[in-house]
Scaffold this motif. Structure first.
Motif, PDB file in Angstrom:
ATOM      1  N   LYS A   3       0.854  -1.182   0.000  1.00 16.01           N
ATOM      2  CA  LYS A   3       0.000   0.000   0.000  1.00 16.01           C
ATOM      3  C   LYS A   3       0.892   1.235   0.000  1.00 16.01           C
ATOM      4  O   LYS A   3       1.834   1.339   0.786  1.00 16.01           O
ATOM      5  CB  LYS A   3      -0.935  -0.021   1.197  1.00 16.01           C
ATOM      6  N   GLN A  47      -4.547   3.669  -4.796  1.00 11.85           N
ATOM      7  CA  GLN A  47      -3.631   4.067  -3.739  1.00 11.85           C
ATOM      8  C   GLN A  47      -4.048   5.456  -3.258  1.00 11.85           C
ATOM      9  O   GLN A  47      -5.034   6.012  -3.742  1.00 11.85           O
ATOM     10  CB  GLN A  47      -2.187   4.059  -4.247  1.00 11.85           C
ATOM     11  N   ILE A 124      -0.424   1.636   5.062  1.00  9.92           N
ATOM     12  CA  ILE A 124       0.450   2.191   4.024  1.00  9.92           C
ATOM     13  C   ILE A 124       1.881   2.115   4.525  1.00  9.92           C
ATOM     14  O   ILE A 124       2.184   2.563   5.627  1.00  9.92           O
ATOM     15  CB  ILE A 124       0.047   3.645   3.700  1.00  9.92           C
TER      16      ILE A 124
END
Length: 183
Positions: A3, A47, A124
């Motif tokens: 991510k 994303q 992330i």
């Protein structure tokens, strides 16, 4: 799948537009198409696109930047608005859950903000840095991200600063001291 988040740091009128209070000038202006394309690409890949944006108040004698720089990115001013094509892009995409703009009051987008929590909640782990100024706010954000164990990618054609020496030094520092990938 890794991510990722694209950070577009301080790409505002005051830092980019030739009439800006603290402009990096033409090198910053020329980043616009690359930054907007990267933002589109990140959203297409599902994303995140994050816009940490400097925010100051006029005549704040307690803020350390007041001694270093002229007033810039003042609340509710033209100077704090995102620059040109990026403002248009943001207006079109701001309701997307994967687009997040927030105010910052220090060089690093991590200082005094919820950025680390925001990234960790979404798992992330890789940050792609763009914006201005390469050797100030982009640099300090990269150092903080490195210290928090994020993987760093610096988009060389999407960062700019006031002078070529600062640009060169910062890019070398990202690579040699922070282990960033330069693309």
């Amino acid at each position: 799948m890794v991510k990722k988040a694209l950070l577009i740091i301080d790409y505002t009128n005051d830092f980019v537009d030739p009439q800006g209070a603290l402009t990096a000038g033409q090198p910053a202006v020329e980043l616009a198409p690359t930054i907007v394309k990267l933002a589109d690409d990140f959203l297409q890949q599902q994303q995140w696109v994050i816009l940490p944006t400097d925010l100051h108040r006029a005549h704040d004698p307690y803020h350390p930047e007041s001694k270093l720089f002229p007033p810039h990115n003042l609340a509710h001013s033209w100077g704090r608005q995102l620059y040109g094509p990026l403002q248009e892009w943001y207006t079109e995409h701001q309701k997307n859950d994967q687009v997040y703009q927030f105010a910052k009051n220090r060089y690093s987008a991590f200082a005094n903000t919820n950025l680390d929590n925001y990234l960790r909640e979404r798992q992330i782990t890789e940050l792609h840095l763009t914006g201005v100024c390469t050797d100030i706010c982009v640099l300090h954000t990269a150092i903080a991200a490195y210290n928090l164990n994020y993987q760093l990618v610096i988009h060389q054609q999407a960062v700019a600063t006031f002078n070529p020496a600062g640009q060169t030094w910062a890019l070398e520092h990202f690579k040699n001291s922070l282990g960033a990938t330069i693309v």
